[in-house]
Design a protein around this motif. Structure first.
Motif, short mmCIF file in Angstrom:
data_model
loop_
_atom_site.label_atom_id
_atom_site.label_comp_id
_atom_site.label_asym_id
_atom_site.label_seq_id
_atom_site.Cartn_x
_atom_site.Cartn_y
_atom_site.Cartn_z
N SER A 241 -10.61 10.80 11.95
CA SER A 241 -11.68 11.79 11.80
C SER A 241 -13.06 11.13 11.91
N ALA A 242 -13.17 9.88 11.48
CA ALA A 242 -14.45 9.17 11.62
C ALA A 242 -14.76 8.92 13.09
N VAL A 243 -13.76 8.52 13.86
CA VAL A 243 -13.97 8.29 15.29
C VAL A 243 -14.31 9.60 15.99
N ARG A 244 -13.63 10.68 15.64
CA ARG A 244 -13.90 11.99 16.23
C ARG A 244 -15.33 12.44 15.91
N GLY A 245 -15.76 12.26 14.66
CA GLY A 245 -17.12 12.61 14.28
C GLY A 245 -18.16 11.79 15.02
N PHE A 246 -17.85 10.51 15.23
CA PHE A 246 -18.76 9.64 15.97
C PHE A 246 -18.90 10.12 17.41
N LYS A 247 -17.78 10.48 18.04
CA LYS A 247 -17.83 10.97 19.42
C LYS A 247 -18.61 12.28 19.52
N GLY B 11 -5.18 6.20 8.17
CA GLY B 11 -5.17 6.52 9.60
C GLY B 11 -5.85 7.84 9.90
N LYS B 12 -5.62 8.85 9.06
CA LYS B 12 -6.28 10.15 9.26
C LYS B 12 -7.79 10.04 9.08
N PHE C 282 0.80 -1.22 0.00
CA PHE C 282 0.00 0.00 0.00
C PHE C 282 0.83 1.27 0.00
N GLY C 283 2.00 1.24 0.55
CA GLY C 283 2.82 2.45 0.64
C GLY C 283 2.49 3.24 1.89
N THR C 284 3.44 4.02 2.34
CA THR C 284 3.25 4.75 3.60
C THR C 284 2.26 5.90 3.46
N LYS C 285 2.20 6.53 2.30
CA LYS C 285 1.29 7.67 2.13
C LYS C 285 -0.17 7.22 2.22
#
Length: 71
Positions: free
Chosen positions: A34-40, A29-30, A20-23
């Motif tokens: 953001s999905a977890v933050r939006g859920f909270k 991961g980002k 997949f490559g690091t990028k």
């Protein structure tokens, strides 16, 4: 035999990075963060929507139901 050692996990990690490559992995991961933050925020916002912030309870006022029905 049933569990994987640290060396197995390191080999899996290297293969995933090569594929997949690091990028792309950092973007995933980002997006996940953001999905977890939006859920909270959605969970916390749901409780606030149930309580209106502008309304204050009236105290010391008696309302006659017959008077209320006339309106």
């Amino acid at each position: 035999m049933g569990s994987l050692s640290i060396w197995h996990w390191l080999i899996v990690l290297v293969v995933v990075v090569l594929i997949f490559g690091t990028k792309k992995l950092s973007n995933v991961g980002k997006d996940l963060g953001s999905a977890v933050r939006g859920f909270k925020e959605g969970i916390n916002g749901e409780g606030e929507a149930a309580k209106p912030a502008d309304t204050k309870p009236e105290t010391g006022r008696v309302i006659d139901t017959a008077e209320r029905d006339k309106r």
